[in-house]
Design an enzyme around this catalytic site. Structure first.
Site, short mmCIF file in Angstrom:
data_model
loop_
_atom_site.label_atom_id
_atom_site.label_comp_id
_atom_site.label_asym_id
_atom_site.label_seq_id
_atom_site.Cartn_x
_atom_site.Cartn_y
_atom_site.Cartn_z
N ARG A 162 39.74 46.03 35.70
CA ARG A 162 40.11 44.78 36.38
C ARG A 162 41.38 44.95 37.22
O ARG A 162 42.16 44.01 37.36
CB ARG A 162 40.30 43.63 35.37
N ARG B 138 43.15 38.73 39.29
CA ARG B 138 44.00 37.55 39.42
C ARG B 138 45.50 37.82 39.21
O ARG B 138 46.32 36.96 39.49
CB ARG B 138 43.54 36.48 38.43
N ARG C 3 41.13 34.66 46.96
CA ARG C 3 40.28 33.95 46.01
C ARG C 3 40.46 32.43 46.11
O ARG C 3 39.53 31.66 45.78
CB ARG C 3 40.65 34.43 44.60
N ASP D 49 30.73 42.21 39.56
CA ASP D 49 30.63 41.69 38.20
C ASP D 49 29.41 42.31 37.55
O ASP D 49 28.40 42.56 38.22
CB ASP D 49 30.52 40.16 38.21
N TYR E 171 24.68 37.98 27.06
CA TYR E 171 25.07 36.87 27.93
C TYR E 171 23.87 36.00 28.29
O TYR E 171 23.94 34.77 28.28
CB TYR E 171 25.68 37.41 29.23
#
Length: 347
Positions: free
Chosen positions: A23, A27, A36, A72, A148
């Site tokens: 990652r 963010r 973003r 992703d 998921y």
């Protein structure tokens, strides 16, 4: 090309220890947040220009030894025909898989038609970087993606996916087979676009007992690794809480096994043996330590790992509140102390 990562994955000598961060495009970077703020996460993943721009950001700021394409793990399952919502609170499937009919409806998409934007992002990233560092392609593992899709998102108990495994194992295997048939061409497409190494994330595989992991995850991981290695690229396999599964992970034939922070690197290397490289394994929250203590943690991991066959990384993804300067300090410390380790001068 800076090929430290590729050489290390093949257990060849390098001038210092390579480092990248899971990652690393995300963010915690203000330049990422600036992009973003104007676009939804899923739309960003599907925009090759913006995905490439975000992928390049940590190379410029941190000086890491590889770029992992911004995407992703759930991107290919959307192309299979299940509605996916991705936001800041994580993935959500409004209509999770709960019946054999739900699974039978899933398709095995052509990777270029369904997810060609990932390949294009890789090509544009390589161009932007002038191939100065390798691009890492990646995908999720069949069990993790199935978890998921069956749970409808993240889970604490994994009751839905485990009930599927134990009550309807034949149906579960049909789902894993369909996912594997989707993921292998998806990763091969990334290699054809220029990814020099790939990582498979079995993020939730550690939720399985060793017996269940051997039955429900290992066969599909092994097939993925075998077919990807046949393309000539090294394969990294990573999961969380996987220490009990390390002997099984070795059986996949992966070139590199990622370790989370719960397993000392030297213990992981002892279990895996000399024929497998390791990756990891600083606790992501150690980036909040005072610099002197963080430096000490880096040295400890490098000493335990040794000078060959180890890629420095976090034990899981970097967290949003992390100070980018701490990440830069980490990368510089790895390069400095990794060189000293090889020269026999690491204090």
């Amino acid at each position: 090309m800076n090929d430290r990562l590729l050489r290390t994955a093949r257990r060849q000598p390098t001038d210092t220890t390579p480092v990248w961060l899971m990652r690393q495009a995300g963010r915690y970077l203000p330049e990422y947040r600036a992009i973003r703020g104007n676009i939804a996460f899923l739309d960003l993943c599907k925009d090759p220009d913006l995905a490439a721009e975000v992928t390049v950001q940590p190379i410029t700021r941190l000086g890491v030894d590889a770029a992992i394409i911004f995407s992703d793990i759930l991107i290919p399952v959307e192309a299979m025909g299940i509605h996916l919502e991705l936001g800041d609170k994580g993935p959500h499937f409004p209509n999770p898989l709960r019946t054999p009919a739900d699974i039978d409806k899933l398709g095995v998409p052509d990777p270029v038609e369904g997810t060609g934007f990932v390949a294009e992002a890789i090509r544009r990233t390589r161009k932007a970087l002038n191939d100065s560092v390798p691009v890492i392609g990646f995908a999720g593992a069949p069990f993790t993606l199935a978890a998921y899709m069956v749970e409808g998102g993240g889970s604490k108990s994994y009751i839905q996916i485990k009930r599927l495994l134990f009550e309807q194992p034949e149906v579960a295997h049909r789902l894993f087979q369909k996912l594997t048939d989707t993921l292998i061409p998806y990763l091969k497409m990334q290699v054809e676009a220029g990814a020099k190494i790939v990582q498979i994330f079995d993020s939730w595989g550690g939720e399985l007992s060793p017996w269940d992991f051997e039955r429900f995850s290992l066969p599909y991981l092994t097939r993925m690794v075998t077919e990807l290695k046949a393309t000539g690229v090294p394969v990294i396999l990573f999961g969380v809480n996987m220490t009990p599964h390390l002997p099984l992970l070795k059986r996949t034939g992966a070139d590199v096994i990622g370790l989370d922070w719960r397993c000392p690197v030297d213990e992981g290397r002892r279990i895996l043996g000399p024929d497998v490289a390791t990756q990891g394994n600083l606790d992501p929250l150690h980036l909040f330590l005072p610099r002197e203590e963080l430096d000490g943690r880096v040295k400890d991991i490098l000493r335990r790992a040794g000078p060959t066959g180890h890629i420095f990384n976090l034990g899981h993804g970097i967290l949003p509140p992390t100070d980018p300067d701490a990440a830069k300090f980490l990368v510089d410390a790895v390069h400095k102390h990794g060189a000293a380790l090889r020269q026999g001068t690491l204090g």
